[in-house]
Design a protein around this motif. Structure first.
Motif, PDB file in Angstrom:
ATOM      1  N   THR A  42     -27.074   0.107  21.036  1.00  0.00           N
ATOM      2  CA  THR A  42     -25.804   0.624  20.539  1.00  0.00           C
ATOM      3  C   THR A  42     -24.667  -0.216  21.103  1.00  0.00           C
ATOM      4  OG1 THR A  42     -25.551   2.113  22.413  1.00  0.00           O
ATOM      5  CG2 THR A  42     -26.742   2.978  20.465  1.00  0.00           C
ATOM      6  N   THR A  64     -21.250  -9.722  16.476  1.00  0.00           N
ATOM      7  CA  THR A  64     -21.193 -10.317  15.144  1.00  0.00           C
ATOM      8  C   THR A  64     -21.864 -11.684  15.130  1.00  0.00           C
ATOM      9  OG1 THR A  64     -19.150  -9.124  14.640  1.00  0.00           O
ATOM     10  CG2 THR A  64     -19.626 -11.080  13.308  1.00  0.00           C
ATOM     11  N   SER A  67     -25.630 -11.296  15.368  1.00  0.00           N
ATOM     12  CA  SER A  67     -26.251 -10.696  14.180  1.00  0.00           C
ATOM     13  C   SER A  67     -25.943 -11.484  12.905  1.00  0.00           C
ATOM     14  CB  SER A  67     -25.829  -9.235  14.037  1.00  0.00           C
ATOM     15  OG  SER A  67     -24.432  -9.121  13.898  1.00  0.00           O
ATOM     16  N   ALA A  76     -28.827  -5.612  12.216  1.00  0.00           N
ATOM     17  CA  ALA A  76     -28.001  -4.404  12.174  1.00  0.00           C
ATOM     18  C   ALA A  76     -28.717  -3.306  11.383  1.00  0.00           C
ATOM     19  CB  ALA A  76     -26.662  -4.718  11.526  1.00  0.00           C
ATOM     20  N   HIS A  77     -28.552  -2.064  11.850  1.00  0.00           N
ATOM     21  CA  HIS A  77     -29.101  -0.877  11.194  1.00  0.00           C
ATOM     22  C   HIS A  77     -28.035   0.210  11.228  1.00  0.00           C
ATOM     23  CE1 HIS A  77     -33.397  -2.133  11.005  1.00  0.00           C
ATOM     24  NE2 HIS A  77     -32.991  -2.938  11.981  1.00  0.00           N
ATOM     25  N   ALA A  78     -28.288   1.293  10.488  1.00  0.00           N
ATOM     26  CA  ALA A  78     -27.350   2.414  10.463  1.00  0.00           C
ATOM     27  C   ALA A  78     -28.112   3.728  10.587  1.00  0.00           C
ATOM     28  CB  ALA A  78     -26.536   2.403   9.176  1.00  0.00           C
ATOM     29  N   GLU A  89     -32.391   7.255   9.701  1.00  0.00           N
ATOM     30  CA  GLU A  89     -32.011   5.859   9.504  1.00  0.00           C
ATOM     31  C   GLU A  89     -31.699   5.654   8.025  1.00  0.00           C
ATOM     32  OE1 GLU A  89     -33.295   1.292  10.514  1.00  0.00           O
ATOM     33  OE2 GLU A  89     -34.477   2.935  11.368  1.00  0.00           O
ATOM     34  N   LEU A  92     -29.322  -0.296   4.938  1.00  0.00           N
ATOM     35  CA  LEU A  92     -27.988  -0.869   4.767  1.00  0.00           C
ATOM     36  C   LEU A  92     -27.597  -0.972   3.296  1.00  0.00           C
ATOM     37  CD1 LEU A  92     -27.893  -3.606   7.547  1.00  0.00           C
ATOM     38  CD2 LEU A  92     -26.950  -1.291   7.600  1.00  0.00           C
ATOM     39  N   PRO A 122     -23.753   2.664  13.836  1.00  0.00           N
ATOM     40  CA  PRO A 122     -24.504   1.408  13.796  1.00  0.00           C
ATOM     41  C   PRO A 122     -25.353   1.238  15.051  1.00  0.00           C
ATOM     42  CG  PRO A 122     -22.234   0.985  14.395  1.00  0.00           C
ATOM     43  CD  PRO A 122     -22.337   2.459  14.116  1.00  0.00           C
ATOM     44  N   PHE A 124     -28.459  -1.817  16.682  1.00  0.00           N
ATOM     45  CA  PHE A 124     -29.037  -3.144  16.507  1.00  0.00           C
ATOM     46  C   PHE A 124     -30.420  -3.180  17.138  1.00  0.00           C
ATOM     47  CE2 PHE A 124     -24.498  -3.241  16.707  1.00  0.00           C
ATOM     48  CZ  PHE A 124     -24.151  -4.006  15.622  1.00  0.00           C
TER      49      PHE A 124
END
Length: 135
Positions: A42, A64, A67, A76-78, A89, A92, A122, A124
């Motif tokens: 995170t 940034t 990634s 990156a994930h959400a 999850e 994206l 978000p 990672f």
């Protein structure tokens, strides 16, 4: 590609910029902890990895860079955290579509998620490129 090659790539692209030291700190952290502990990085965990006092523009830039498609050390994930604190999850592509259309459909209920942007977080994970380099 080795982890050192990823590091060199960052140094070659960004030279002596102060941001490079933050990228190095994140890469060092990722190399030093067991892979299982890297499953959900995170902003707060990356902040701690860099010993920064706050998540600021420099840390966001370092994330940034790491990634970005050119370096690709992080993916990156959400995560959707709903009203009852259940985590889901979200791909994206679904998040992009929700932002474009103004509506996110809950993956379990099928109903629109009210004010979904405030419920998306978000995170990672190490990319396949980083994993291959770390072996």
């Amino acid at each position: 590609m080795s982890a050192e090659q990823i590091r060199r790539e960052v140094h070659n692209r960004w030279g002596n910029e102060p941001i490079v030291s933050l990228c190095d700190a994140i890469l060092n952290y990722m190399e030093s902890v067991p892979r299982a502990q890297l499953e959900m990085l995170t902003f707060a965990s990356l902040q701690a990895a860099t010993s920064k006092e706050v998540v600021d523009a420099d840390l966001l830039l370092a994330i940034t860079i790491l990634s970005s498609s050119s370096v690709a050390a992080l993916d990156a994930h959400a995560m959707l955290v709903d009203e009852d604190s259940t985590e889901h999850e979200i791909p994206l592509s679904d998040l992009s579509a929700a932002r474009a259309g103004g509506q996110l459909i809950h993956p379990e209920t099928g109903y629109p998620v009210e004010d979904f942007e405030t419920k998306i977080f978000p995170f990672f994970v190490p990319s396949a490129k980083f994993d291959a380099a770390a072996q």
